[in-house]
Design an enzyme around this catalytic site. Structure first.
Site, PDB file in Angstrom:
ATOM      1  CG  HIS B 122      -1.909   1.009   1.371  1.00 31.19           C
ATOM      2  ND1 HIS B 122      -1.631   2.299   1.770  1.00 31.19           N
ATOM      3  CD2 HIS B 122      -3.239   0.973   1.147  1.00 31.19           C
ATOM      4  CE1 HIS B 122      -2.752   3.000   1.792  1.00 31.19           C
ATOM      5  NE2 HIS B 122      -3.747   2.222   1.413  1.00 31.19           N
ATOM      6  CG  ASP B 198       0.594  -2.123   6.032  1.00 33.31           C
ATOM      7  OD1 ASP B 198      -0.303  -2.209   6.903  1.00 33.31           O
ATOM      8  OD2 ASP B 198       0.468  -1.467   4.977  1.00 33.31           O
ATOM      9  CD  GLN B 201      -6.873  -4.473   4.101  1.00 36.48           C
ATOM     10  OE1 GLN B 201      -7.815  -5.136   4.528  1.00 36.48           O
ATOM     11  NE2 GLN B 201      -7.046  -3.277   3.547  1.00 36.48           N
ATOM     12  CE  LYS B 224      -7.298  -0.203   5.965  1.00 35.33           C
ATOM     13  NZ  LYS B 224      -8.016   0.345   4.814  1.00 35.33           N
ATOM     14  CB  CYS B 366      -3.752   3.261  -1.733  1.00 35.74           C
ATOM     15  SG  CYS B 366      -4.981   4.523  -1.514  1.00 35.74           S
TER      16      CYS B 366
HETATM   17  C1  LIG Z   1      -2.418  -2.648   3.512  1.00 40.53           C
HETATM   18  C2  LIG Z   1      -2.795  -1.277   3.979  1.00 40.53           C
HETATM   19  N1  LIG Z   1      -1.881  -0.507   4.572  1.00 40.53           N
HETATM   20  C3  LIG Z   1      -2.172   0.723   5.019  1.00 40.53           C
HETATM   21  C4  LIG Z   1      -3.424   1.257   4.879  1.00 40.53           C
HETATM   22  C5  LIG Z   1      -3.660   2.645   5.359  1.00 40.53           C
HETATM   23  O1  LIG Z   1      -4.596   2.726   6.373  1.00 40.53           O
HETATM   24  P1  LIG Z   1      -4.974   4.154   6.935  1.00 40.53           P
HETATM   25  O2  LIG Z   1      -5.529   4.912   5.769  1.00 40.53           O
HETATM   26  O3  LIG Z   1      -6.010   3.891   7.968  1.00 40.53           O
HETATM   27  O4  LIG Z   1      -3.751   4.767   7.462  1.00 40.53           O
HETATM   28  C6  LIG Z   1      -4.411   0.490   4.262  1.00 40.53           C
HETATM   29  C7  LIG Z   1      -5.779   1.007   4.091  1.00 40.53           C
HETATM   30  O5  LIG Z   1      -6.172   1.639   3.163  1.00 40.53           O
HETATM   31  C8  LIG Z   1      -4.091  -0.797   3.794  1.00 40.53           C
HETATM   32  O6  LIG Z   1      -4.984  -1.558   3.169  1.00 40.53           O
END
Ligand SMILES: Cc1ncc(COP(=O)(O)O)c(C=O)c1O
Lengths: 164, 409
Positions: B122, B198, B201, B224, B366
């Site tokens: 991401h 990370d 998910q 999430k 993203c």
């Molecule tokens: C794998 C992953 N990392 C990071 C994020 C970022 O999350 P946040 O926007 O809550 O910081 C997301 C969500 O969009 C994600 O799916």
């Protein structure tokens, strides 16, 4: 209730299925400008060849995107081909007028002034013809950016100095 | 049936209609909906316990502080951390990753030091490192993604050679792939690198035991996992947090301030400048209780079963017309299904589904470098969570058929 038939009008789908003026033009004499919709990854590559009399002699469209962005680009290419720069600018204003109220209310790019196009009513009598079919898009606010992508790109192409 | 039959009723938002149809929410990888108990817990905090934390000498302030620190303890237990001191609250996963890059990265990375990422990250686990590349000249290396949607580890030793950090997603938000974190952490450590994950998910969907995963840093995001937006977590080993310089400066993060300088507070408060998001922390704590009551093993089992059902239903009904990205084996993935339907653009697919009350996401999710590798500009993504069931999948499958009414040519 707003139905999909308001969005996916037959003429729109026709331009999506059989896009007009697809391809590339030699640069120069044409100008090449790219437009992006970062939200959905839609991309347009616009070639415009303006001749010495300020007439848009040829247009070509590349890139990829959804039915709305692709058909809007296709219809735009038909509408501006053979037009003077002045006429093309009026078309941009008229088309953005068709979309603009909603574009600004959803936090749209609102960059008309940045790209040298002001919604000043000077294009109130411009006939949009087939482009009117895109009117339904305003009922689907998130799609307005799809419809205006090619037009913002054109506006940019018309203010950019000719590439030598 | 591994989760209670009436579970949807716990989520008031799901009980409404869009475009004349009962909402079918299939965008939980983007953000999850909240059970009533979480909404109530936050309201109750503001009705009974709100005061600024760590500051007041009165009873109410103690109550508010207990609410915040109680939530921290729940988070620590939920991921099997050694101590609540290892739990730093942030705004979201993105801020947690930036904290890691700014604080640990600034202190430990120099020009030409390598950070290894994967191609399925991401943007939250890419851009902070790009920023350090621009500022300090660190080197970024990329673990490739193979055609089946797995990481290609054949060249891993070479990628890790001399690297300082391996930072990889535990589960892809596009492909659904579950990555072999334990193995990756081991190999990173053998190469002398630290391991960050990370888990945005992952923590919401899979029982998480950070000790077993063997990583050094982990980030995830509350919204999430049934909790409100506005709270995220950086977990790190206590000894690493102790050594890291502060991130933001201000109140809360100090022990003492003079005209000459300051001394930092203990961990984790050293990294929490200013008034924290207590209400959101309370919401996260309650969401964790809710998930714990369901049982994370049951949550995972439910999602594996439902993902298997969805993969089967969609391929049986649409055959070659639908291409679902990522692993085909439900045990190797989560309930995130990115797909292409014929050559209809994902934006148009999502539009038609919306008209049937079905909420999915269309776009690059993203993860643009991954989209480039897959040679796609966007996909439609349906993602599952505890409140989804086979009927939701059936409605998705039925609604896809109506795309042909408009786009068959
Ligand atoms: C794998 C992953 N990392 C990071 C994020 C970022 O999350 P946040 O926007 O809550 O910081 C997301 C969500 O969009 C994600 O799916």
């Amino acid at each position: 209730m707003v139905g999909l038939e308001d969005l996916y009008r037959e003429i729109i789908l026709d331009h999506y299925r059989s896009p007009r003026n697809r391809g590339e033009l030699a640069v120069p004499p044409a100008r090449r400008v790219e437009g992006f919709n970062p939200l959905c990854g839609d991309e347009i590559i616009l070639y415009v060849h303006v001749d010495d009399n300020n007439v848009i002699e040829d247009v070509a469209i590349g890139g990829q995107g959804c039915s709305i962005s692709q058909s809007s680009a296709s219809m735009m290419s038909v509408a501006i081909k053979g037009k003077t720069l002045e006429e093309a600018r009026k078309l941009i204003i008229a088309f953005k007028g068709l979309m603009s109220i909603h574009e600004t209310t959803i936090g749209g790019d609102g960059r008309e002034s940045d790209i040298g196009i002001e919604l000043d009513g000077s294009a109130d009598n411009v006939k949009l013809g087939d482009l009117e079919a895109l009117r339904g898009v305003v009922k689907f606010p998130i799609r307005i950016k799809c419809a205006t992508l090619s037009w913002n790109t054109l506006a940019q192409a018309l203010v950019e100095p000719t590439v030598a | 049936m591994t989760l209670p039959a009436g579970i949807k009723d716990d989520f008031p938002l799901l009980d409404q209609k869009f475009c004349g149809h009962q909402l079918v929410y299939l965008d939980s990888a983007n953000t999850s909906q909240k059970p009533q108990v979480v909404i109530d817990a936050m309201a109750n905090y503001y009705q009974t316990s709100n005061a600024n934390v760590h500051r007041g000498s009165y009873e109410l302030a103690v109550k508010a502080t207990d609410a915040l620190e109680g939530a921290r303890a729940k988070v620590a237990q939920f991921i099997n951390a050694d101590s609540p001191a290892e739990i730093v609250f942030t705004k979201n996963a993105t801020e947690a990753m930036n904290l890691l890059a700014r604080s640990w990265g600034q202190a430990n990375l120099n020009a030409n030091d390598a950070v290894v990422l994967s191609e399925m990250e991401h943007h939250a686990n890419i851009v902070p490192w790009h920023m350090l590349h621009a500022e300090k000249g660190i080197e970024l290396r990329w673990i490739p993604v193979d055609k089946s949607g797995h990481l290609d580890l054949s060249n891993l030793d070479c990628l890790l050679d001399g690297a300082k950090l391996l930072s990889v997603t535990a589960m892809s938000n596009v492909l659904g792939t579950l990555n072999p974190i334990t193995e990756l952490a081991k190999r990173a450590h053998q190469a002398g690198a630290l391991m960050a994950i990370d888990a945005s998910q992952y923590v919401p969907h899979v029982p998480t035991d950070i000790a077993a995963l063997g990583a050094d840093f982990m980030v995830f995001t509350g919204h999430k996992m049934l909790a409100p937006m506005g709270i995220g977590v950086l977990w790190a080993r206590a000894n690493l947090l102790e050594e890291m310089p502060p991130f933001l400066g201000g109140g809360e993060m100090i022990l003492n301030v003079t005209k000459e300088g300051f001394t930092t507070n203990e961990i984790p408060w050293k990294f929490e400048a200013g008034t924290p998001m207590v209400g959101e922390a309370v919401g996260l704590g309650r969401a964790i209780d809710y998930l714990t009551d369901l049982g994370m093993a049951n949550v995972r089992q439910h999602e594996v079963g439902l993902t298997a059902y969805a993969l089967r239903t969609l391929t049986e009904r649409y055959g070659d017309k639908i291409t679902i990205q990522g692993p085909t084996e439900p045990a190797e993935r989560g309930g995130v299904m990115s797909f292409l339907y014929g050559d209809v653009h994902p934006h148009d697919v999502a539009q038609v589904l919306d008209q049937k009350g079905i909420a999915v996401r269309a776009g690059h999710h993203c993860a643009k470098p991954l989209m480039d590798v897959l040679n796609l500009s966007s996909t439609t993504r349906a993602s599952l969570y505890v409140y989804n069931n086979e009927s939701d999948v059936d409605k998705l499958a039925d609604a896809l058929a109506t795309i042909d009414d408009i786009f068959s040519f």
